[in-house]
Enzyme design. Sequence first.
Site, PDB file in Angstrom:
ATOM      1  N   HIS A  71       0.860  -1.188   0.000  1.00 28.19           N
ATOM      2  CA  HIS A  71       0.000   0.000   0.000  1.00 28.19           C
ATOM      3  C   HIS A  71       0.898   1.239   0.000  1.00 28.19           C
ATOM      4  O   HIS A  71       1.503   1.565   1.021  1.00 28.19           O
ATOM      5  CB  HIS A  71      -0.896  -0.075   1.253  1.00 28.19           C
ATOM      6  CG  HIS A  71      -1.746   1.136   1.477  1.00 28.19           C
ATOM      7  ND1 HIS A  71      -2.422   1.354   2.671  1.00 28.19           N
ATOM      8  CD2 HIS A  71      -2.054   2.195   0.684  1.00 28.19           C
ATOM      9  CE1 HIS A  71      -3.097   2.489   2.595  1.00 28.19           C
ATOM     10  NE2 HIS A  71      -2.884   3.021   1.412  1.00 28.19           N
TER      11      HIS A  71
ATOM     12  N   MET B 283     -10.071   3.515   2.240  1.00 29.07           N
ATOM     13  CA  MET B 283      -9.513   3.877   3.553  1.00 29.07           C
ATOM     14  C   MET B 283     -10.667   4.163   4.508  1.00 29.07           C
ATOM     15  O   MET B 283     -11.533   4.987   4.216  1.00 29.07           O
ATOM     16  CB  MET B 283      -8.632   5.133   3.455  1.00 29.07           C
ATOM     17  CG  MET B 283      -7.274   4.942   2.802  1.00 29.07           C
ATOM     18  SD  MET B 283      -6.252   3.592   3.435  1.00 29.07           S
ATOM     19  CE  MET B 283      -6.144   3.957   5.178  1.00 29.07           C
TER      20      MET B 283
HETATM   21  C1  DX5 Z   1      -3.030   3.365   7.861  1.00 33.26           C
HETATM   22  C2  DX5 Z   1      -2.566   2.112   7.180  1.00 33.26           C
HETATM   23  C3  DX5 Z   1      -3.200   0.879   7.714  1.00 33.26           C
HETATM   24  C4  DX5 Z   1      -2.899   0.614   9.166  1.00 33.26           C
HETATM   25  C5  DX5 Z   1      -4.109  -0.036   9.759  1.00 33.26           C
HETATM   26  O1  DX5 Z   1      -2.543   4.463   7.203  1.00 33.26           O
HETATM   27  O2  DX5 Z   1      -2.848   2.158   5.797  1.00 33.26           O
HETATM   28  O3  DX5 Z   1      -2.871  -0.262   6.919  1.00 33.26           O
HETATM   29  O4  DX5 Z   1      -1.788  -0.200   9.380  1.00 33.26           O
HETATM   30  O5  DX5 Z   1      -3.959  -0.145  11.115  1.00 33.26           O
HETATM   31  P1  DX5 Z   1      -5.183  -0.470  12.086  1.00 33.26           P
HETATM   32  O6  DX5 Z   1      -5.773  -1.787  11.610  1.00 33.26           O
HETATM   33  O7  DX5 Z   1      -4.546  -0.575  13.417  1.00 33.26           O
HETATM   34  O8  DX5 Z   1      -6.161   0.645  11.981  1.00 33.26           O
HETATM   35 ZN    ZN Z   2      -2.627   0.200   4.626  1.00 37.24          ZN
END
Ligand code: DX5
Ligand code: ZN
Length: 233
Positions: free
Chosen positions: A82, A153
């Site tokens: 990502h 997101m």
């Molecule tokens: C945030 C990232 C996510 C993050 C998610 O910017 O893209 O992949 O690691 O973490 P959690 O599941 O703890 O919200």
């Molecule tokens: Zn992510």
Amino acid sequence: MHHQLQKKTTKKLLSNMKKLIAPSLLSADFLHLSKDVEMINGSNADWFHLDIMDGVFVPNISFGIPVVKAVKSLAKKPLDVHLMIVEPDRYFEAFRDAGADIITFHYEASTHIHRSIQKIKSLGMKAGVVLNPHSPVALIEDILCESDLVLLMSVNPGFGGQKFIERTFDKIVKLRSMIEVQKLDTLIEVDGGVSVNNAKQLFDAGADVLVAGNAVFKSDNPVKTIDILKGVL
Ligand code: DX5
Ligand code: ZN
């Protein structure tokens, strides 16, 4: 008769829907990363989710190419990379060489999305577009047929452990119907604030892949938590 047929089709559609879990290594123990990679290898998780942050597109810096390469050397499942970076096209090849199987990049960081997707695919990877919470799913209607996946997101990108934005449910439903109208098999991935409390609802709404950082790595039993998220326990 018609009703029965309709019921059968709905059932088939639902059974075709994937329920994939992609633990985010952002919440892993960086000092003992191999331990966490082995844990995911031995679990029912489906992909490794790797968050690349440049401190420009998002207000945080995570890790880069050498870490992806190290994870690849031990990982037995696809790497879902990502990119939360500006000018993502500059790095597709480097991440492919490091071992990425899937690359997603942000709509908000890109000008020529069609070209970017073609480039990722021509490098032999699966390609996906990411939408920030403020970007409506309608923005990608005309690029959906080229996308292997769309990442929604459900927090503002940059940090793990944030609160899930409820509005995401509506976006999943809308995107699912766009995919059905166009008769595509594009996957819907959801990232941010996913937990055992909302995973089932997210799959029911139409998500195919759930990313989970804190929910997995801060739990007492990550392997079991992955099973609960996946709905097999
Ligand atoms: C945030 C990232 C996510 C993050 C998610 O910017 O893209 O992949 O690691 O973490 P959690 O599941 O703890 O919200
Ligand atoms: Zn992510």
